[in-house]
Design a protein around this motif. Structure first.
Motif, PDB file in Angstrom:
ATOM      1  N   PRO A  75      -1.053  -3.678  -4.492  1.00 43.03           N
ATOM      2  CA  PRO A  75      -0.502  -3.643  -6.236  1.00 43.03           C
ATOM      3  C   PRO A  75      -0.221  -5.142  -6.277  1.00 43.03           C
ATOM      4  CG  PRO A  75       0.896  -2.870  -4.454  1.00 43.03           C
ATOM      5  CD  PRO A  75      -0.131  -3.160  -3.628  1.00 43.03           C
ATOM      6  N   PRO A  76       0.011  -5.076  -7.384  1.00 45.24           N
ATOM      7  CA  PRO A  76       0.589  -6.954  -7.797  1.00 45.24           C
ATOM      8  C   PRO A  76       2.048  -7.294  -7.110  1.00 45.24           C
ATOM      9  CG  PRO A  76      -0.050  -5.483  -9.606  1.00 45.24           C
ATOM     10  CD  PRO A  76      -0.262  -5.140  -8.762  1.00 45.24           C
ATOM     11  N   PHE A  77       2.041  -8.496  -6.945  1.00 41.63           N
ATOM     12  CA  PHE A  77       2.938  -8.223  -6.342  1.00 41.63           C
ATOM     13  C   PHE A  77       4.407  -8.603  -7.029  1.00 41.63           C
ATOM     14  CE2 PHE A  77       0.956 -10.434  -2.686  1.00 41.63           C
ATOM     15  CZ  PHE A  77       0.296  -9.194  -2.049  1.00 41.63           C
ATOM     16  N   ASN A  78       5.759  -8.267  -6.544  1.00 39.56           N
ATOM     17  CA  ASN A  78       6.378  -9.373  -7.025  1.00 39.56           C
ATOM     18  C   ASN A  78       6.832  -8.750  -8.397  1.00 39.56           C
ATOM     19  OD1 ASN A  78       7.452  -9.528  -4.494  1.00 39.56           O
ATOM     20  ND2 ASN A  78       6.536 -11.530  -4.948  1.00 39.56           N
ATOM     21  N   VAL A  79       6.026  -8.055  -9.378  1.00 39.94           N
ATOM     22  CA  VAL A  79       6.677  -7.679 -10.952  1.00 39.94           C
ATOM     23  C   VAL A  79       8.279  -7.555 -11.013  1.00 39.94           C
ATOM     24  CG1 VAL A  79       5.749  -6.396 -13.102  1.00 39.94           C
ATOM     25  CG2 VAL A  79       4.102  -7.048 -10.629  1.00 39.94           C
ATOM     26  N   ASP A 110       0.309  15.795   3.031  1.00 40.22           N
ATOM     27  CA  ASP A 110       1.548  16.603   4.348  1.00 40.22           C
ATOM     28  C   ASP A 110       0.928  15.324   5.113  1.00 40.22           C
ATOM     29  OD1 ASP A 110       2.687  17.661   2.138  1.00 40.22           O
ATOM     30  OD2 ASP A 110       2.132  19.918   3.415  1.00 40.22           O
ATOM     31  N   THR A 111      -0.099  15.132   5.226  1.00 41.51           N
ATOM     32  CA  THR A 111      -0.776  14.256   7.064  1.00 41.51           C
ATOM     33  C   THR A 111      -1.278  12.695   6.354  1.00 41.51           C
ATOM     34  OG1 THR A 111      -2.869  15.607   6.579  1.00 41.51           O
ATOM     35  CG2 THR A 111      -0.658  16.763   7.975  1.00 41.51           C
ATOM     36  N   GLY A 112      -0.820  12.747   4.994  1.00 39.85           N
ATOM     37  CA  GLY A 112      -1.100  11.554   4.505  1.00 39.85           C
ATOM     38  C   GLY A 112      -1.144  10.268   4.799  1.00 39.85           C
ATOM     39  N   THR A 113      -1.458   9.433   5.271  1.00 38.02           N
ATOM     40  CA  THR A 113      -1.856   7.944   5.576  1.00 38.02           C
ATOM     41  C   THR A 113      -2.114   7.091   4.048  1.00 38.02           C
ATOM     42  OG1 THR A 113      -2.212   8.631   7.760  1.00 38.02           O
ATOM     43  CG2 THR A 113      -1.396   6.106   7.282  1.00 38.02           C
ATOM     44  N   ALA A 114      -0.666   5.995   4.132  1.00 38.05           N
ATOM     45  CA  ALA A 114      -1.552   4.858   3.088  1.00 38.05           C
ATOM     46  C   ALA A 114      -1.255   3.750   3.812  1.00 38.05           C
ATOM     47  CB  ALA A 114      -0.081   5.025   2.619  1.00 38.05           C
ATOM     48  N   SER A 115      -2.025   2.239   3.101  1.00 37.77           N
ATOM     49  CA  SER A 115      -2.403   0.856   3.962  1.00 37.77           C
ATOM     50  C   SER A 115      -2.018   0.697   2.669  1.00 37.77           C
ATOM     51  CB  SER A 115      -3.838   0.838   4.404  1.00 37.77           C
ATOM     52  OG  SER A 115      -3.016  -0.518   4.882  1.00 37.77           O
ATOM     53  N   VAL A 116      -0.677  -0.345   2.459  1.00 31.98           N
ATOM     54  CA  VAL A 116      -0.369  -1.435   1.586  1.00 31.98           C
ATOM     55  C   VAL A 116       0.356  -2.630   1.510  1.00 31.98           C
ATOM     56  CG1 VAL A 116       1.416  -0.843  -0.479  1.00 31.98           C
ATOM     57  CG2 VAL A 116       0.889   0.746   0.461  1.00 31.98           C
ATOM     58  N   VAL A 117      -0.533  -3.546   0.577  1.00 33.28           N
ATOM     59  CA  VAL A 117      -0.443  -5.277   0.628  1.00 33.28           C
ATOM     60  C   VAL A 117       0.893  -5.005  -0.427  1.00 33.28           C
ATOM     61  CG1 VAL A 117      -1.635  -7.471   0.368  1.00 33.28           C
ATOM     62  CG2 VAL A 117      -2.814  -5.318   0.870  1.00 33.28           C
ATOM     63  N   MET A 118       1.530  -6.479   0.242  1.00 33.83           N
ATOM     64  CA  MET A 118       2.752  -6.364  -0.125  1.00 33.83           C
ATOM     65  C   MET A 118       2.893  -8.119  -0.020  1.00 33.83           C
ATOM     66  SD  MET A 118       5.258  -4.903  -2.086  1.00 33.83           S
ATOM     67  CE  MET A 118       5.095  -3.329  -2.063  1.00 33.83           C
ATOM     68  N   ALA A 119       4.137  -8.149  -0.806  1.00 31.34           N
ATOM     69  CA  ALA A 119       4.430  -9.780  -0.405  1.00 31.34           C
ATOM     70  C   ALA A 119       5.422  -9.405   0.178  1.00 31.34           C
ATOM     71  CB  ALA A 119       5.502  -9.777  -1.405  1.00 31.34           C
ATOM     72  N   PRO A 130      -2.065 -13.962   8.070  1.00 37.34           N
ATOM     73  CA  PRO A 130      -1.302 -15.027   8.395  1.00 37.34           C
ATOM     74  C   PRO A 130      -1.557 -15.822   6.539  1.00 37.34           C
ATOM     75  CG  PRO A 130      -3.958 -14.389   9.128  1.00 37.34           C
ATOM     76  CD  PRO A 130      -2.820 -13.444   8.852  1.00 37.34           C
ATOM     77  N   ASP A 131      -1.379 -17.224   6.559  1.00 36.39           N
ATOM     78  CA  ASP A 131      -1.333 -17.972   5.184  1.00 36.39           C
ATOM     79  C   ASP A 131      -3.108 -18.157   4.813  1.00 36.39           C
ATOM     80  OD1 ASP A 131      -2.060 -19.839   6.585  1.00 36.39           O
ATOM     81  OD2 ASP A 131      -0.414 -21.251   6.192  1.00 36.39           O
ATOM     82  N   LYS A 132      -3.214 -18.961   3.237  1.00 37.03           N
ATOM     83  CA  LYS A 132      -4.482 -18.837   2.883  1.00 37.03           C
ATOM     84  C   LYS A 132      -5.648 -17.260   3.277  1.00 37.03           C
ATOM     85  CE  LYS A 132      -3.584 -23.796   3.923  1.00 37.03           C
ATOM     86  NZ  LYS A 132      -3.991 -24.935   4.428  1.00 37.03           N
ATOM     87  N   LEU A 133      -5.115 -16.573   2.877  1.00 40.01           N
ATOM     88  CA  LEU A 133      -6.060 -15.215   2.977  1.00 40.01           C
ATOM     89  C   LEU A 133      -6.616 -14.767   1.502  1.00 40.01           C
ATOM     90  CD1 LEU A 133      -5.169 -12.378   5.433  1.00 40.01           C
ATOM     91  CD2 LEU A 133      -7.109 -14.039   6.347  1.00 40.01           C
ATOM     92  N   PHE A 134      -4.880 -15.056   0.836  1.00 37.29           N
ATOM     93  CA  PHE A 134      -6.013 -14.833  -0.841  1.00 37.29           C
ATOM     94  C   PHE A 134      -6.577 -16.101  -1.312  1.00 37.29           C
ATOM     95  CE2 PHE A 134      -3.151 -11.284   0.804  1.00 37.29           C
ATOM     96  CZ  PHE A 134      -3.509 -10.394   0.610  1.00 37.29           C
ATOM     97  N   PRO A 183       3.316 -15.533   0.902  1.00 34.69           N
ATOM     98  CA  PRO A 183       2.460 -14.760   1.751  1.00 34.69           C
ATOM     99  C   PRO A 183       2.557 -13.580   1.993  1.00 34.69           C
ATOM    100  CG  PRO A 183       4.446 -16.465   2.046  1.00 34.69           C
ATOM    101  CD  PRO A 183       4.451 -16.289   0.041  1.00 34.69           C
ATOM    102  N   ALA A 184       1.756 -12.371   2.679  1.00 34.63           N
ATOM    103  CA  ALA A 184       2.470 -11.445   1.974  1.00 34.63           C
ATOM    104  C   ALA A 184       1.782 -10.121   3.633  1.00 34.63           C
ATOM    105  CB  ALA A 184       0.382 -11.289   2.329  1.00 34.63           C
ATOM    106  N   CYS A 185       2.065  -9.352   3.523  1.00 30.05           N
ATOM    107  CA  CYS A 185       1.852  -8.367   4.894  1.00 30.05           C
ATOM    108  C   CYS A 185       0.920  -6.698   4.332  1.00 30.05           C
ATOM    109  CB  CYS A 185       3.770  -7.733   5.308  1.00 30.05           C
ATOM    110  SG  CYS A 185       4.526  -7.457   4.038  1.00 30.05           S
ATOM    111  N   ILE A 186       1.077  -5.929   5.688  1.00 28.57           N
ATOM    112  CA  ILE A 186       0.247  -4.840   4.731  1.00 28.57           C
ATOM    113  C   ILE A 186       1.596  -3.845   5.460  1.00 28.57           C
ATOM    114  CG2 ILE A 186      -1.069  -2.959   6.009  1.00 28.57           C
ATOM    115  CD1 ILE A 186      -3.549  -5.148   5.971  1.00 28.57           C
ATOM    116  N   PHE A 187       2.214  -2.590   4.676  1.00 28.80           N
ATOM    117  CA  PHE A 187       3.106  -1.213   5.281  1.00 28.80           C
ATOM    118  C   PHE A 187       1.853  -0.497   5.404  1.00 28.80           C
ATOM    119  CE2 PHE A 187       6.415  -3.880   3.266  1.00 28.80           C
ATOM    120  CZ  PHE A 187       7.657  -3.596   4.037  1.00 28.80           C
ATOM    121  N   ILE A 188       1.854   0.520   6.533  1.00 24.45           N
ATOM    122  CA  ILE A 188       1.325   1.675   7.039  1.00 24.45           C
ATOM    123  C   ILE A 188       2.613   3.057   7.002  1.00 24.45           C
ATOM    124  CG2 ILE A 188      -0.612   2.568   8.443  1.00 24.45           C
ATOM    125  CD1 ILE A 188      -2.147   0.308   7.458  1.00 24.45           C
TER     126      ILE A 188
END
Length: 538
Positions: free
Chosen positions: A296-300, A342-351, A382-386, A392-397
């Motif tokens: 999703p768009p970061f920090n809107v 009920d058994t779902g999983t989400a992978s989210v890119v986040m700031a 890591p940096d410079k991926l985008f 800077p970003a991370c992934i929430f599972i």
């Protein structure tokens, strides 16, 4: 499942960039995609029709085939039977909308009109069978500043045999062309391109971690559909069947949604993607997805949480306590959680800021998620991926299958896995870092080894058991996270990587360093003396 061997790729980047250069001067770089990608889409649909027609022509002439006939009327009936094409997810394309027709007329002064008319015909043809594709190809060449010569040159460049599905049936030519232009134009567009582009190595990491083998896949900020395409690639590389997945998406920008529809149609994927703002106008209120893969768009900011209904079912608590106008990051989180099965999983890119933000509306949500066992894993990137953002970003599972009742995954309701990949990746250019296949495999295997039942219990070959690794990964208890004031930065938990012992005693090492430093001081004094002597001679 074991991965299937990957087919060799054909290198055609130079041809593609030449095609983009054909537009230079008449079209802004951030609009290149609007002209080239619809042409690529038409080319793909046209070639698929021609390939299927040639197959049918061969069948009616083959005496061993059930289609064989010498009756010309019967031959014509088979060749013009829409069902013979629809059964292969192919459509009969009228002559004036075929790529060969555009090639034959590429030097005509009215080629811009011919292309726009071809778009109209193809759009109407597809809409007969796929109403959701209506409007996918707007008229845009006639009103452009492109000259007929530029347009003709573009058609000729895209007609290169390297870019033909007919010439290279074993390669995903059109899909790769599409991805190339999406990536190139993301670079040209700068920060705004994040609305429709997520780097491929990040998407692959997200998909490999959550393993969407079957079920409903949802992306509430789907952009050009890259998450869906990578999910398909994952499925195919592991011997799966795309009939076992169904795709749902929402995108707020009409032009980007058209790109997404074209991208998915290129891959023969069935889908339901809708136009709208997912935060304020959720088009899938009742959808429960098995997998959510999203950037999703970061920090809107100023996204107007006051427009949410007081009893919005997505919210974890009172609106004034669980939202903030300063950032939509955690409204996205609540939206994704509401859409998991009920058994779902989400992978989210986040700031990265989402891991530590102390803003009341964000921290309340983060504390709620930790305390209620919603967060499975955090991956620091890591940096410079985008190329499109320096944030800077991370992934929430996020996961609803942490209780271990599905038979595949162990109970881990008192843990969160933290992975720090800040030292991973390879610099592809001065500005861009990418994850290698080995990087992706390492992180995915770490997560799976921690999440899954032991390799022996699962009967997997070559499985690995999980172990905390200094500077890389750590499975923290919820109590440890709570003690850190709910901060989710992996570095807090994984610590620093243990330095490799070189076997030299500390005293000897210090003596050596001292001697080296004294030698450098002496060398410096010598150079200083020479410089002063040279000044005296002036």
């Amino acid at each position: 499942m074991s991965k299937n061997p990957i087919k060799a790729d054909i290198n055609f980047e130079q041809e593609l960039w030449k095609a983009a250069n054909e537009l230079r001067g008449a079209v802004a770089e951030n609009q290149y995609k609007d002209y080239i990608l619809p042409l690529i889409f038409l080319k793909h649909m046209s070639e698929r029709y021609e390939i299927r027609r040639e197959e049918l022509l061969h069948l009616v002439q083959d005496k061993t085939s059930g289609y064989y006939t010498q009756n010309q009327d019967e031959i014509n009936y088979v060749l013009d039977d829409a069902d013979e094409y629809l059964s292969k997810n192919i459509y009969i394309i009228p002559k004036e909308a075929t790529w060969n027709f555009l090639k034959e007329n590429a030097e005509q002064d009215n080629i811009k009109v011919i292309i726009d008319d071809a778009f109209d015909v193809l759009d109407s043809t597809l809409a007969q069978f796929r109403p959701d594709l209506k409007g996918i190809l707007p008229r845009l060449f006639v009103k452009s500043q492109l000259s007929p010569r530029q347009v003709g040159g573009l058609i000729n460049l895209l007609s290169n045999p390297k870019l033909s599905q007919k010439e290279n049936p074993e390669s995903d030519i059109l899909g790769r062309v599409y991805e190339y232009y999406i990536g190139k134009f993301a670079i040209a567009e700068g920060s705004g391109a994040g609305q429709f582009f997520t780097p491929g190595s990040i998407v692959r990491l997200m998909v490999e971690m959550i393993e969407p083998y079957q079920g409903k896949i949802f992306d509430a900020a789907c952009g050009s559909g890259g998450m869906f395409v990578q999910s398909l690639k994952f499925l195919e590389s592991h011997g799966g069947d795309k009939k076992n997945i169904s795709i749902y998406g929402q995108e707020r920008y009409d032009g980007t949604l058209r790109l997404c529809k074209m991208n998915l149609a290129l891959r023969d994927l069935s889908f339901d993607v809708r136009l709208g703002d997912s935060l304020l106008n959720d088009k899938f209120p009742d959808l429960k997805a098995d997998f959510i893969i999203v950037n999703p768009p970061f920090n809107v900011s100023q996204w107007h949480p006051e427009d949410l209904p007081e009893n919005d079912p997505r919210l974890f608590g009172p609106k004034e306590e669980f939202t903030t106008d300063g950032s939509a990051n955690y409204m996205w989180m609540q939206t994704f959680w509401s859409h998991l099965s009920d058994t779902g999983t989400a992978s989210v890119v986040m700031a990265n800021g989402a891991m530590t933000s102390n803003n009341k509306g964000e921290k309340n949500v983060r504390e709620f998620m930790v305390n209620n066992n919603m967060i499975d894993c955090i991956v620091r990137l890591p940096d410079k991926l985008f190329l499109t953002t320096g944030i800077p970003a991370c992934i929430f599972i996020l996961s609803k299958n942490r209780d271990g009742k599905d038979g595949l995954h162990r109970k881990r309701t008192d843990e969160i896995l933290f992975i720090d990949t800040s030292k991973m990746g390879t610099m592809e250019s001065r500005k861009l870092r990418v994850f290698t296949d080995a990087d992706v495999d390492k992180v995915a295997e770490t997560y799976h080894a921690w999440r899954n039942n032991s390799p022996l219990e699962r009967g997997a070959e070559g499985g690995v058991c999980y172990a905390n690794t200094d500077g890389y990964c750590y499975a923290a208890t919820l109590a440890e996270v709570q003690k850190q004031d709910y901060k989710l930065t992996p570095g807090i938990y994984v610590g620093t990587e243990e330095l490799e012992d070189d076997g030299i005693l500390f005293e000897d090492k210090m003596a050596g360093l001292k001697a080296q430093l004294q030698a450098q001081f002496a060398k410096g004094n010598e150079l200083q003396g020479r410089i002063l002597e040279n000044f005296e001679k002036l």
